[in-house]
Motif scaffolding. Structure first.
Motif, PDB file in Angstrom:
ATOM      1  N   GLY B  50     -36.516  -1.337   2.513  1.00  0.00           N
ATOM      2  CA  GLY B  50     -34.899  -1.633   2.385  1.00  0.00           C
ATOM      3  C   GLY B  50     -34.832  -2.487   1.043  1.00  0.00           C
ATOM      4  O   GLY B  50     -35.754  -2.821   0.477  1.00  0.00           O
ATOM      5  N   SER B  51     -33.466  -2.939   0.954  1.00  0.00           N
ATOM      6  CA  SER B  51     -33.165  -3.437   0.019  1.00  0.00           C
ATOM      7  C   SER B  51     -33.736  -4.852  -0.273  1.00  0.00           C
ATOM      8  O   SER B  51     -34.047  -5.541   0.701  1.00  0.00           O
ATOM      9  N   SER B  52     -33.864  -5.403  -1.578  1.00  0.00           N
ATOM     10  CA  SER B  52     -34.334  -6.834  -1.676  1.00  0.00           C
ATOM     11  C   SER B  52     -33.166  -7.688  -1.464  1.00  0.00           C
ATOM     12  O   SER B  52     -32.208  -7.339  -1.532  1.00  0.00           O
ATOM     13  N   GLY B  53     -33.487  -8.691  -0.558  1.00  0.00           N
ATOM     14  CA  GLY B  53     -32.675  -9.402   0.313  1.00  0.00           C
ATOM     15  C   GLY B  53     -32.207  -8.885   1.497  1.00  0.00           C
ATOM     16  O   GLY B  53     -30.835  -9.465   1.712  1.00  0.00           O
ATOM     17  N   HIS B 207     -42.108  -2.510  -0.513  1.00  0.00           N
ATOM     18  CA  HIS B 207     -41.460  -1.608  -1.215  1.00  0.00           C
ATOM     19  C   HIS B 207     -42.162  -0.564  -1.955  1.00  0.00           C
ATOM     20  O   HIS B 207     -41.424   0.310  -2.579  1.00  0.00           O
ATOM     21  N   LEU B 251     -32.816   5.937  -1.022  1.00  0.00           N
ATOM     22  CA  LEU B 251     -33.986   5.058  -1.298  1.00  0.00           C
ATOM     23  C   LEU B 251     -35.100   5.962  -1.886  1.00  0.00           C
ATOM     24  O   LEU B 251     -35.822   6.127  -2.813  1.00  0.00           O
ATOM     25  N   PHE B 266     -23.905  -2.889  -5.331  1.00  0.00           N
ATOM     26  CA  PHE B 266     -25.066  -3.568  -4.975  1.00  0.00           C
ATOM     27  C   PHE B 266     -25.018  -4.123  -3.284  1.00  0.00           C
ATOM     28  O   PHE B 266     -23.727  -3.766  -2.787  1.00  0.00           O
ATOM     29  N   GLN B 267     -26.042  -4.565  -2.860  1.00  0.00           N
ATOM     30  CA  GLN B 267     -25.963  -4.924  -1.517  1.00  0.00           C
ATOM     31  C   GLN B 267     -25.099  -6.015  -1.377  1.00  0.00           C
ATOM     32  O   GLN B 267     -24.871  -6.804  -2.160  1.00  0.00           O
TER      33      GLN B 267
END
Lengths: 211, 311
Positions: B50-53, B207, B251, B266-267
């Motif tokens: 998943g997303s960074s952060g 990742h 992804l 962006f997230q």
């Protein structure tokens, strides 16, 4: 315009093994090089030498025929593997960015750096968020050469693709030279025009003591 | 899903928030994880992508009870059928539940790495440690080095060895492979696989999702602090058509070998989450409903998805 390494050799101490031995490199502006080598074989050391973070034991680094400048912003900018070690933990991120010059709104937007992040401290951001700052900081300095040491291994693949698209666009626009250290051959195919595999005859030796 | 199988770790409705200073003395609660779920069975590697952060590392800290003091954790967090209370977390961590930390800065800079890997157990597991170092291609003299004398990839291999040396039933590996070459990364994942095959379990936060798909049993995808999909790893190998959530598909398509296409946007930031589906602002298939209502988790084709339309 070229960044050159001539007979570059490096070891931390004369009792220690060579990490880099007789390395010759010539990167023209506009060239994009991917560097491969197993872990512990001098990739990061080479990156640090090229950006002036370390002094060569033998040989020299030349930028357009002259040594790297000792004062001012270095025209060869290094982006490190671990962003949390590359920023001052006691500075808010606005100050971290402003260290390299005026904030570029365009770059901040391209990297997805939100206004609110600027007032935070590094420990309040994730590693991925922090790395965007480090890349933006290097690009804002107006450097001619960018050395990227595994800069997106800590990021999710969408962010990785986003960051590299911005970096590659800037590199093309400004005709910069790029050296990217990576373990990912698929990524290298996407970002580099040529590749360098560091000699692997150092196997079994360790990165030696720091001075 | 193997619902009836014994579960080792069961998490649902988990939320984590941080009390932070806004302006002056005014404080606000920042919710960074909301309504997150994850189940781990013995013998299983569950990859968390998943997303960074997106809260992957925070989840690890929440399970171990090592979040900073300004954090509040709510929700259902059970280990071996019993609630994970702070006392229990303290008793279990480092013994039954081990962590491979994300940052190599977790190594004690003033202690030789061999002694760090051996840990507090007596007698020292030196023999086993030597074998592990050998499998990882770390020469024996590595043990006598201090962390600053190691390259990033070497330090990472030491961290992985440290966790593998415990008798833990659950290892939470937070980004164990960056900095390692492909051969070493594969070796590390092979060791996790062996661990799981012995009946232990691994949560693999990573990742390097292309590698994870090869070794994991299931993959959980996080976005904006919540779980958007859990699916058998085989679905991720197959590609977007086998996946359920548009973010999982995105992804897959962003991998350098699969197109290197980033989706724009962006997230969302934890302080300004959208009202409906967290992914809606970036979703190519969103409808008005997605913008106003949070989609529930649905079971779809042996996986779970938090999307009205995932099929």
């Amino acid at each position: 315009m070229a960044l050159e390494a001539q007979g570059l050799s490096f070891r931390y101490h004369k009792n220690q093994p060579w990490i880099i031995k007789d390395c010759n490199l010539n990167i023209q502006k506009g060239q994009r090089l991917a560097v491969f080598a197993p872990s512990g074989h001098g990739k990061t050391t080479l990156a640090m030498l090229l950006a002036g973070y370390l002094e060569p034991t033998k040989g020299q680094i030349l930028l357009d025929g002259k040594p790297l400048p000792e004062t001012g912003v270095c025209p060869v900018q290094l982006i490190l593997q671990h962003p949390e070690k590359a920023v001052n933990p006691r500075w808010r991120l606005r100050r971290v960015l402003e260290e390299s010059g005026r904030l570029s709104e365009e770059l901040l937007y391209a990297f997805g750096i939100e206004g609110a992040w600027l007032d935070r401290f590094p420990r309040e951001l994730s590693g991925g968020e922090l790395q965007r700052f480090c890349v933006a900081r290097a690009l804002m300095s107006g450097a001619d050469y960018l050395i990227c040491d595994e800069i997106t291994t800590m990021l999710d693949v969408i962010t990785q693709a986003q960051i590299w698209h911005v970096v590659l666009e800037e590199v093309r626009k400004r005709d910069m030279g790029l050296i990217a250290v990576t373990h990912n051959h698929h990524l290298a195919e996407r970002i580099a025009t040529e590749t360098l595999t560091l000699p692997t005859d150092f196997s079994g030796t360790l990165p030696p003591l720091h001075p | 899903m193997e619902q009836k199988k014994e579960t080792l770790l069961e998490i649902h409705n988990l939320s984590v928030s941080f009390r932070m200073y806004d302006h002056g003395l005014k404080q606000q609660d920042l919710q960074v994880i909301s309504d997150l779920y994850l189940t781990v069975h013995p013998g299983e590697i569950v990859a968390v992508a998943g997303s960074s952060g997106s809260g992957k590392s925070l989840l690890a800290s929440a399970i171990l009870g090592i979040l900073p003091g300004n954090a509040t954790v709510r929700g259902h967090l059970h280990y071996q059928g019993q609630e994970l209370t702070p006392e229990r977390q303290k008793a279990l961590r480092g013994k039954e539940i081990a962590l491979v930390p994300q940052s190599v800065a977790y190594l004690d800079p003033l202690m030789k790495v061999g002694a760090q890997a051996d840990g507090h157990e007596r007698p020292r597991p030196t023999k086993k440690r030597r074998q592990l170092f050998q499998r990882f291609g770390l020469p024996e003299e590595t043990a006598r080095r201090y962390p600053f004398q190691l390259s990033g990839g070497m330090a990472r291999r030491v961290l992985v060895s440290t966790a593998l040396l415990t008798e833990a039933k659950l290892v939470i590996a937070d980004e164990p492979t960056p900095g390692m070459g492909l051969a070493q990364a594969l070796e590390a994942l092979r060791m996790f696989r062996e661990m799981a095959d012995e009946g232990r379990a691994v949560i693999l936060i990573t990742h390097d999702i292309d590698l994870a798909f090869e070794f994991a049993d299931r993959v959980a995808v996080f976005y904006g602090g919540t779980t958007v999909e859990t699916a058998p790893a085989s679905d991720f190998k197959e590609g977007p058509s086998a996946l359920r959530h548009p973010y999982s598909k995105a992804l897959w398509s962003a991998l350098p070998q699969n197109g290197f296409h980033p989706i724009p946007g962006f997230q969302p930031y934890a302080g300004s989450l959208p009202r409906g589906c967290l992914f809606a602002p970036r979703c190519p298939d969103k409808t008005p409903q997605c913008m106003t209502d949070v989609p529930p988790v649905r079971e779809v084709r042996g996986g779970e998805v938090r999307c009205y339309y995932g099929s």
